[in-house]
Design a protein around this motif. Structure first.
Motif, short mmCIF file in Angstrom:
data_model
loop_
_atom_site.label_atom_id
_atom_site.label_comp_id
_atom_site.label_asym_id
_atom_site.label_seq_id
_atom_site.Cartn_x
_atom_site.Cartn_y
_atom_site.Cartn_z
N SER A 64 0.84 -1.19 0.00
CA SER A 64 0.00 0.00 0.00
C SER A 64 0.87 1.25 0.00
CB SER A 64 -0.90 0.00 1.22
OG SER A 64 -0.11 -0.15 2.37
N PHE A 65 2.17 1.05 0.03
CA PHE A 65 3.08 2.19 0.13
C PHE A 65 4.34 1.80 -0.61
CE2 PHE A 65 5.85 5.07 2.74
CZ PHE A 65 5.11 6.23 2.56
N GLU A 66 5.02 2.79 -1.18
CA GLU A 66 6.15 2.45 -2.04
C GLU A 66 7.41 2.06 -1.28
OE1 GLU A 66 6.56 4.12 -5.65
OE2 GLU A 66 4.48 4.78 -5.83
N LYS A 67 7.36 2.17 0.03
CA LYS A 67 8.58 1.87 0.77
C LYS A 67 8.31 0.82 1.84
CE LYS A 67 10.99 6.31 0.58
NZ LYS A 67 11.23 7.50 1.42
N ILE A 68 9.36 0.06 2.13
CA ILE A 68 9.26 -0.93 3.20
C ILE A 68 10.12 -0.44 4.36
CG2 ILE A 68 9.91 -3.30 3.83
CD1 ILE A 68 9.20 -4.22 1.15
N LEU A 100 -9.26 -3.10 -2.67
CA LEU A 100 -10.50 -2.95 -1.91
C LEU A 100 -10.35 -2.05 -0.68
CD1 LEU A 100 -11.92 -6.57 -2.02
CD2 LEU A 100 -12.89 -4.55 -3.12
N THR A 101 -9.25 -2.21 0.02
CA THR A 101 -9.15 -1.48 1.29
C THR A 101 -8.32 -0.20 1.18
OG1 THR A 101 -7.23 -2.71 2.09
CG2 THR A 101 -9.38 -3.64 2.61
N ARG A 102 -7.48 -0.09 0.14
CA ARG A 102 -6.64 1.12 0.01
C ARG A 102 -6.82 1.82 -1.33
NH1 ARG A 102 -2.71 -0.12 4.23
NH2 ARG A 102 -4.23 -0.92 5.70
N ASN A 103 -7.71 1.25 -2.16
CA ASN A 103 -8.00 1.89 -3.44
C ASN A 103 -6.80 1.97 -4.40
OD1 ASN A 103 -10.05 2.79 -4.96
ND2 ASN A 103 -9.93 4.92 -4.27
N TYR A 106 -4.68 -2.20 -9.69
CA TYR A 106 -3.88 -3.42 -9.85
C TYR A 106 -2.53 -3.19 -10.50
CZ TYR A 106 -8.08 -5.86 -8.46
OH TYR A 106 -9.16 -6.29 -7.75
N GLU A 107 -2.51 -2.30 -11.52
CA GLU A 107 -1.24 -2.07 -12.26
C GLU A 107 -0.21 -1.45 -11.32
OE1 GLU A 107 -4.12 0.09 -13.56
OE2 GLU A 107 -4.77 -2.00 -13.71
N LYS A 108 -0.73 -0.57 -10.46
CA LYS A 108 0.16 0.12 -9.53
C LYS A 108 0.77 -0.88 -8.53
CE LYS A 108 1.87 3.79 -7.54
NZ LYS A 108 2.98 4.47 -8.22
N THR A 109 -0.08 -1.75 -8.00
CA THR A 109 0.40 -2.76 -7.05
C THR A 109 1.48 -3.61 -7.70
OG1 THR A 109 -1.85 -2.91 -6.27
CG2 THR A 109 -0.33 -4.56 -5.44
N LYS A 110 1.24 -3.95 -8.96
CA LYS A 110 2.18 -4.80 -9.66
C LYS A 110 3.53 -4.09 -9.79
CE LYS A 110 1.78 -8.51 -12.45
NZ LYS A 110 1.07 -9.36 -13.39
N GLU A 111 3.47 -2.85 -10.19
CA GLU A 111 4.69 -2.07 -10.37
C GLU A 111 5.47 -1.99 -9.04
OE1 GLU A 111 3.89 1.97 -11.81
OE2 GLU A 111 5.62 2.54 -10.57
N LYS A 239 3.98 2.56 8.60
CA LYS A 239 4.19 3.46 7.47
C LYS A 239 3.31 4.70 7.55
CE LYS A 239 1.70 -0.12 5.11
NZ LYS A 239 1.93 -1.33 4.36
N SER A 240 2.33 4.66 8.44
CA SER A 240 1.44 5.82 8.53
C SER A 240 2.18 7.01 9.15
CB SER A 240 0.18 5.48 9.31
OG SER A 240 0.54 5.02 10.59
N LYS A 241 3.32 6.75 9.80
CA LYS A 241 4.11 7.86 10.35
C LYS A 241 5.54 7.75 9.83
CE LYS A 241 2.09 8.92 14.86
NZ LYS A 241 2.44 8.75 16.28
N PRO A 242 5.76 8.23 8.58
CA PRO A 242 7.07 8.02 7.94
C PRO A 242 8.23 8.61 8.74
CG PRO A 242 5.57 9.30 6.52
CD PRO A 242 4.80 8.93 7.74
N GLU A 243 7.99 9.70 9.46
CA GLU A 243 9.09 10.31 10.21
C GLU A 243 9.50 9.43 11.40
OE1 GLU A 243 6.04 11.38 9.96
OE2 GLU A 243 5.29 11.77 11.99
N ASP A 244 8.65 8.49 11.74
CA ASP A 244 8.92 7.61 12.88
C ASP A 244 9.37 6.22 12.47
OD1 ASP A 244 8.65 9.20 15.01
OD2 ASP A 244 6.69 8.48 15.65
#
Ligand code: TRP
Length: 360
Positions: A64-68, A100-103, A106-111, A239-244
């Motif tokens: 759901s986010f581009e970073k781990i 469904l839960t983060r809108n 599909y193409e984006k998830t794949k990328e 990930k909801s608090k990237p600064e943390d």
């Protein structure tokens, strides 16, 4: 024990990890040596699975986010651990759930999965034999997901999730199918390392297995892992608090800043620290190193810190040094595995028939 764990243990019961049992897979793994796994759902099944060596390990990721960040580290380590004796291992990309839960399209998830998640998981040590799939493309999930809908009532869903919506019900039928579908080949135990927040899915999945007359599945086993706290010391890095959060990889100057601002378990004044030492349980740097630093120096440094022989600043300097090296190595591997994915070298399946080909 943190709040989420306390609630679940109290309300739904969970069992402590039996380390003697897991030592049989590999007693030298740091997850075992440092006791970094916390609870199990299905201890009887775990024992049976390990005794008979009849199990696979499976987990899912929702990009759901581009970073781990480091919060995911423990789950990957746990998959790696069970991979040592599993018949096969699967990491699935939950693109149906992400949509469904983060809108997220599909193409984006794949990328994101190809560019970030899959290369990261491989860079952190998962075997190149790990099998991957996307929920939306694995057609064998449908039969099970449909049977889940037929067997589980709205009240069951409500009991497990509380707040319920069509999106969550649909995602959850897919998640249950993810966990079980390899058993369309034959009965084999699913070992599922996840964050403890996924326990509702495991409970529902176990209820379903007991109820259905359409399939004869073995019960899945949930394995829960000690969390890495957020930099400000909250229960879980998120990930909801990237600064943390510390990301994989993280720029060196940002890394330094983040480590030096991290919540510390050291004494408030130098005198107090020299006298009482540090509380390692709440020290963010310690909690990260516990998972990352496999060297003997880790024990030496944390002992000194615990006794107050070194100060929090010195322990942070050491943490920075370890993580800096970690990130350098990680970046190189990430580049390698991005290329590996681009060249089509990962094992990716779309059905139970394809899974069968790879494991037999
Ligand atoms: N729900 C999980 C998450 O939010 C992702 C997931 C989907 C999953 N299917 C799974 C995890 C099967 C474990 C097993 O991260």
């Amino acid at each position: 024990m943190n709040n989420l764990e306390e609630n679940i243990v109290e309300k739904f019961g969970l069992e402590k990890i039996n380390y003697d049992l897991l030592s049989r897979i590999d007693s030298s793994d740091i997850l075992i040596k440092r006791k970094l796994l916390t609870y199990v759902r299905g201890s009887k099944e775990l024992e049976e699975a390990i005794n008979t060596k009849n199990f696979y390990v499976l987990t899912g990721v929702m990009p759901s986010f581009e970073k781990i960040h480091f919060g995911t580290f423990g789950v990957i380590k746990a998959v790696k651990f069970f991979q040592k004796s599993a018949k096969f291992s699967i990491v699935l990309v939950a693109d149906v759930e992400a949509y469904l839960t983060r809108n997220i399209p599909y193409e984006k998830t794949k990328e994101i999965a190809y560019n970030i998640h899959i290369p990261t998981y491989l860079s952190l040590g998962l075997s190149e034999k790990t099998i991957f799939y996307f929920q939306s493309e694995n057609k064998s999930l449908i039969k099970i997901a449909t049977d889940v809908a037929k067997n589980i009532t709205l009240n069951n869903f409500r009991e497990v999730y509380g707040d319920i919506s069509p999106e969550r019900i649909y995602s959850s039928t897919f998640q249950i199918a993810d966990i079980l579908f390899p058993q369309l080949i034959r009965k084999i135990y699913p070992i599922i390392p996840v964050g403890i927040d996924q326990d509702p899915h495991l409970r529902l999945c176990r209820d379903y297995v007991r109820k259905t007359n359409s399939f004869d599945f073995l019960l899945p086993i949930g394995i829960y892992i000690k969390t890495i706290p957020s930099l400000s010391g909250e229960e879980k890095m998120s990930k909801s608090k990237p600064e943390d959060a510390i990301f994989l990889p993280e720029e060196e100057n940002v890394l330094r800043k983040k480590i030096f601002s991290a919540f510390s378990g050291g004494g408030i004044t130098i005198e107090e620290h020299r006298k009482k030492g540090a509380n390692l349980d709440i020290d963010v740097c310690y909690r990260i190193l516990e998972f990352v630093d496999e060297s003997d120096k880790f024990y030496e440094m944390s002992e000194k810190y615990r006794k107050g022989e070194i100060l929090s600043g010195e322990f942070k300097e050491y943490t920075f040094y370890v993580l800096q090296n970690f990130m350098r190595e990680f970046r190189e591997k990430l580049e390698y595995y991005r290329d590996f994915v681009k060249k089509g070298n990962i094992i990716e399946i779309h059905s139970i028939e394809e899974l069968k080909e790879f494991i037999e």
